[in-house]
Design an enzyme around this catalytic site. Sequence first.
Site, mmCIF file in Angstrom:
data_model
loop_
_atom_site.group_PDB
_atom_site.id
_atom_site.type_symbol
_atom_site.label_atom_id
_atom_site.label_comp_id
_atom_site.label_asym_id
_atom_site.label_seq_id
_atom_site.Cartn_x
_atom_site.Cartn_y
_atom_site.Cartn_z
ATOM 1 N N ARG A 133 0.852 -1.179 0.000
ATOM 2 C CA ARG A 133 0.000 0.000 0.000
ATOM 3 C C ARG A 133 0.895 1.239 0.000
ATOM 4 N NH1 ARG A 133 -2.941 -3.127 -1.451
ATOM 5 N NH2 ARG A 133 -4.909 -3.923 -0.597
ATOM 6 N N HIS B 145 1.337 -0.213 -10.532
ATOM 7 C CA HIS B 145 0.400 -1.090 -9.809
ATOM 8 C C HIS B 145 0.139 -2.380 -10.593
ATOM 9 C CE1 HIS B 145 -2.888 -0.914 -6.514
ATOM 10 N NE2 HIS B 145 -2.529 -2.170 -6.747
#
Length: 309
Positions: free
Chosen positions: A224, A272
Amino acid sequence: MTVTVLFAAGEALWPEYAPHLRAAFDEAGLDAALVTEAEPGAVDYIVYAPGSPLQDFTPYTRCRAVLNLWAGVERIVGNPTLTQPLCRMVDPGLTEGMVEYVTGHVLRHHLGMDRYIKGAPGWQQIVPPLARERVVAMLGLGELGLACARALKALSFAVEGWSRSGKTGLDIPAHHGEAGLEALLRRAEIVVTLLPRTAETENLLDARRLAWLPQGAVIVNPGRGALIDDDALLAALDSGALGHATLDVFRIEPLPEDHPFRHHPGVTVTPHIAADTRASSAARVVAENIRRGETGEPLLHRVDLTRGY
């Protein structure tokens, strides 16, 4: 009796997921109607993704579970209308992808491949230590963290883990608490962050904790973006205290073009891509949880709403 499954994961994902979900329902022997619209009181299960237009779960009084398609639940877990059981996605394909990403980048940094890929001048014969001589800290010992830790251990890395709650009975050394984190970071040459985002983990790697790392240590963050203090990370890279940071997740995505990470020589940005949910395998996880819900068995990967993961 036919159960009604509302697909509330967004229009863009519907063409990809619909055929796989229907096939998985048939494979599991479920009499299930997969729909994109239904009266809330008639819905038995909700297939969900953060960012869905569905934000008020109050009318779904018959719903027995909300089945998230993402591993991360931080964008839904705090919704005060969510009283139904929430299950996060633990997808075999997602896990395999994460293991490949983490293993690849840990090996890249361990072997010092960047200097050759970027064309180091001369004939620099810099021999890396053996993997068993390299301490890798795995911050996060959930499904993904353990899978990555075990893959690295199989390559003989000296892997040790840390978790907020403390884990016992694992096949790798595990630490917890502030003292355990400090002891591990002071020895770790490569740090992998695979913790969930919670109030307790936000900015976990701040300036004080980054300073515990040995000179030249490397960070790989596919977990994260908020786990690391951006400004503290840049300062540590600028000072030479940190050797490199490979980052796959960010506080704002897509990462703005003018963000300092984009142009810093000590940062590798990947968009990502470390791990993604595969519709074919994720559909089977959803179907299995619906089968369990219908037979009264415990749901898989149920989220503790008070802890946030």
